[in-house]
Design a protein around this motif. Structure first.
Motif, mmCIF file in Angstrom:
data_model
loop_
_atom_site.group_PDB
_atom_site.id
_atom_site.type_symbol
_atom_site.label_atom_id
_atom_site.label_comp_id
_atom_site.label_asym_id
_atom_site.label_seq_id
_atom_site.Cartn_x
_atom_site.Cartn_y
_atom_site.Cartn_z
ATOM 1 N N ARG A 1 46.814 41.379 29.219
ATOM 2 C CA ARG A 1 45.955 40.753 28.207
ATOM 3 C C ARG A 1 44.652 41.533 28.054
ATOM 4 N N LEU A 2 44.134 41.995 29.191
ATOM 5 C CA LEU A 2 42.891 42.777 29.130
ATOM 6 C C LEU A 2 43.132 44.156 28.522
ATOM 7 N N ALA A 3 44.383 44.552 28.450
ATOM 8 C CA ALA A 3 44.698 45.823 27.785
ATOM 9 C C ALA A 3 44.854 45.623 26.275
ATOM 10 N N GLY A 4 44.727 44.390 25.830
ATOM 11 C CA GLY A 4 44.746 44.137 24.390
ATOM 12 C C GLY A 4 46.062 43.598 23.872
ATOM 13 N N MET A 5 46.955 43.206 24.773
ATOM 14 C CA MET A 5 48.238 42.678 24.299
ATOM 15 C C MET A 5 48.116 41.199 23.936
#
Lengths: 344, 258
Positions: free
Chosen positions: A102-106
């Motif tokens: 999620r923190l990678a933008g997914m």
């Protein structure tokens, strides 16, 4: 294959008065590259600079053709597995990897799906619901790798990835790293254990005391080593007699007798020496029990270039100039001790 | 994969959600509950012994605003970044495309949610338990409760921000450093005579709660303070502490190698 590379141009990083890396110049392309060096060589510092966790004190560092410090957009293309054992003990494996996704933008569904897939790939599918504090060291290591892989980055930075892993996990991780390299990703793996790196790649960067000692293909580095004093260890029944014969040959640079029954030669021309030793021994009736070279593997190369070269522990191969490598191996910084004398 | 950079708010939400999840499984939550249970327990004891009423509630609220709220918020907020540095988990967070400020803000958000739930519940429970003994005053005195709840909410924000700032700037013993600051400024200066006490935020919290009664001695008079101005002061100082935390985290390198 991508043409993007990692270029460090005279990068230094100081922690106050302590040098992390010093005047570090290296160029790395797609495939697996091993960062090899003893503890404190600067491997982790270099990797932290590559992931933008540290800011270079000096020099220019380009990662995937961009400056990395403060460039968070670039971090979407990087996966990083740190060397330490720190992890969110009170999260489950699934929660940890999903959170990192999620923190990678997914998006939430994509993150959940990728987390499941990568945990399965790392052999943690059945343990994904357990808290990370309940994981063994090898499982934690695989969870750390899973979070680095979950967003499918172009650049993978693995700092000591095999630490604490059992043989099966080692084999899985090694294979995963090789596969990623073959897929055109840039994979940088650090280790102070030479056979680990050797099992993943032949492209290495040797680090020592914060500096690049040599970089390139291990076999080319071996060629470079051959231009320098090469050791041959002979175990025989009359080593001093054989030593007296050998020292007269121009190929032999020095002779040592480390213990009874053993003779160690130093030469610049190993190819000429290997036939010469049995020839002279045969002529003098000396029985050779074994004839080995400590330089026959990566360990020997590493030791040769570092630990056996006096106070600085670094050798400088003649005729190889420092500077960004386009493929040619190179080495720098010299402190040849020359303490060994010729046999009397 | 199609991911890009992550917006600050989204990252903050993720970090706050993760922090709350971890807090539920940790010991700090139960320690906070235990601390506040003492307050509620005291109310029960006062009710049983027939010494309840508004005065008792005011005393408990005063205790909460001066000591319990700072302590609870320190327990949850002072580990903002320091905990991540100590556990070295910050390396994972800062390897992701998130703005750095989202880390302390996410931690602050989680601490505020916990603080609001715990402190407001404790204050309300204390009020109703205390006032059971005086049923006729329960509704007419609700204004005291609302003022108390507002002050408690402001205390959560203020001490949450202060704890976050210390947890961001001091990576070792941040709880101790923040506690030391509170003892000197909030406890020490709050007892000082005259205008010096306006530096202590607990004084402003007590003004908002209606618990501040300026006294005049032969030598010095306590300042008269307006609740509206105190609210503005509290919110401004909260923003200042958050600004300190965000500025610090944005420009700092956090070393995790021991």
């Amino acid at each position: 294959m991508s043409d993007t590379r990692i270029v460090a141009d005279r990068v230094s990083k100081w922690y106050g008065k302590v040098v992390g890396i010093n005047d570090f110049t290296v160029s790395i392309g797609p495939g697996v590259t091993g960062l090899l060096g003893p503890n404190g060589a600067g491997k982790s510092t270099f990797i932290k600079l590559l992931v933008g966790a540290l800011r270079p004190s000096k020099g220019k560092l380009e990662v995937l053709d961009q400056q990395i410090w403060g460039n968070r957009r670039l971090l979407t293309r990087i996966g990083y597995c740190p060397e330490h054992d720190g992890i969110y003990e009170d999260l489950t494996g699934r929660e940890f990897v999903t959170f990192m996704a999620r923190l990678a933008g997914m998006s939430p569904p994509e993150a959940a799906e990728r987390a499941e897939a990568v945990l399965e790939q790392m052999g943690l599918g059945k343990a994904a619901h357990r808290l990370l504090r309940e994981y063994s060291k090898g499982m934690r290591q695989r969870a750390k790798l899973a979070q680095a892989l979950v967003h499918d980055p172009e650049l993978l930075l693995f700092d000591e990835p095999l630490t604490g892993c059992d043989p099966l996990a080692r084999a899985q991780i090694t294979q995963m790293i090789k596969t990623a390299g073959q897929a055109g990703k840039i994979v940088i793996v650090s280790s102070h254990i030479l056979h680990e790196i050797e099992s993943m790649t032949s492209e290495i960067v040797l680090l020592y005391k914060g500096q690049v000692l040599a970089e390139g293909n291990i076999y080319r580095i071996r060629d470079m080593i051959d231009e320098h004093p090469h050791q041959i260890r002979v175990e025989c029944d009359r080593p001093r007699e054989l030593g007296q014969q050998l020292v007269l040959s121009p190929e032999i640079r020095a002779v040592e007798f480390p213990d009874e029954g053993t003779l160690v030669l130093e030469t610049h021309q190993p190819d000429a020496c290997y036939p010469l030793i049995p020839k002279l021994a045969l002529a003098a009736g000396i029985k050779i029990r074994s004839l080995t070279s400590p330089d026959n593997n990566l360990q020997a190369v590493f030791e040769y270039l570092t630990q056996k070269r006096g106070p600085q522990g670094v050798a400088r191969p003649a005729g190889l100039s420092p500077g960004p490598s386009g493929g040619e191996p190179r080495a720098r910084q010299s402190a040849q001790d020359g303490t060994r004398g010729r046999a009397a | 994969m199609t991911q890009g950079t992550v917006s600050g708010l989204s990252a903050m939400r993720q970090i706050a959600s993760m922090s709350l999840r971890r807090a539920r499984r940790g010991r700090m939550l139960w320690l906070s509950v235990a601390i506040l249970a003492l307050m509620v327990g005291s109310a029960v004891v006062s009710l049983v012994s027939g010494r309840g009423g508004l005065d008792f509630f005011d005393g408990m609220l005063d205790l909460m605003l001066r000591y319990l709220a700072p302590l609870v918020m320190l327990l949850h907020g002072a580990s903002a970044v320091s905990e991540e540095v100590q556990a070295r988990t910050i390396t994972y967070l800062f390897s992701r495309p998130i703005p750095r400020w989202s880390l302390p803000m996410g931690k602050f958000g989680a601490a505020v949610v916990l603080g609001l739930v715990l402190l407001l519940t404790a204050a309300a429970a204390t009020y109703f338990i205390t006032m059971i003994g005086e049923p006729g005053a329960l509704l007419p005195e609700l204004g005291s409760l609302w003022r108390g709840l507002l002050a408690a909410a402001l205390a959560v924000l203020l001490f949450g921000a202060l704890a976050t700032a210390f947890g961001t700037m001091v990576t070792g013993y941040s709880f101790v450093a923040a506690l030391f600051y509170l003892l000197i400024v909030e406890v020490g200066l709050a007892l000082a005579p005259g205008w010096l006490k306006v530096v202590a935020m607990t004084v402003h919290l007590r003004v908002v709660a209606g618990l501040y009664h300026p006294s005049t001695t032969l030598y010095m008079a306590d300042p008269k303070l307006d609740p509206t101005i105190s609210v503005a002061v509290l919110l401004t100082v909260t923003l200042l502490w958050l600004g300190v935390a965000l500025t610090w985290v944005s420009s700092s390198e956090y070393r995790t190698d021991k």
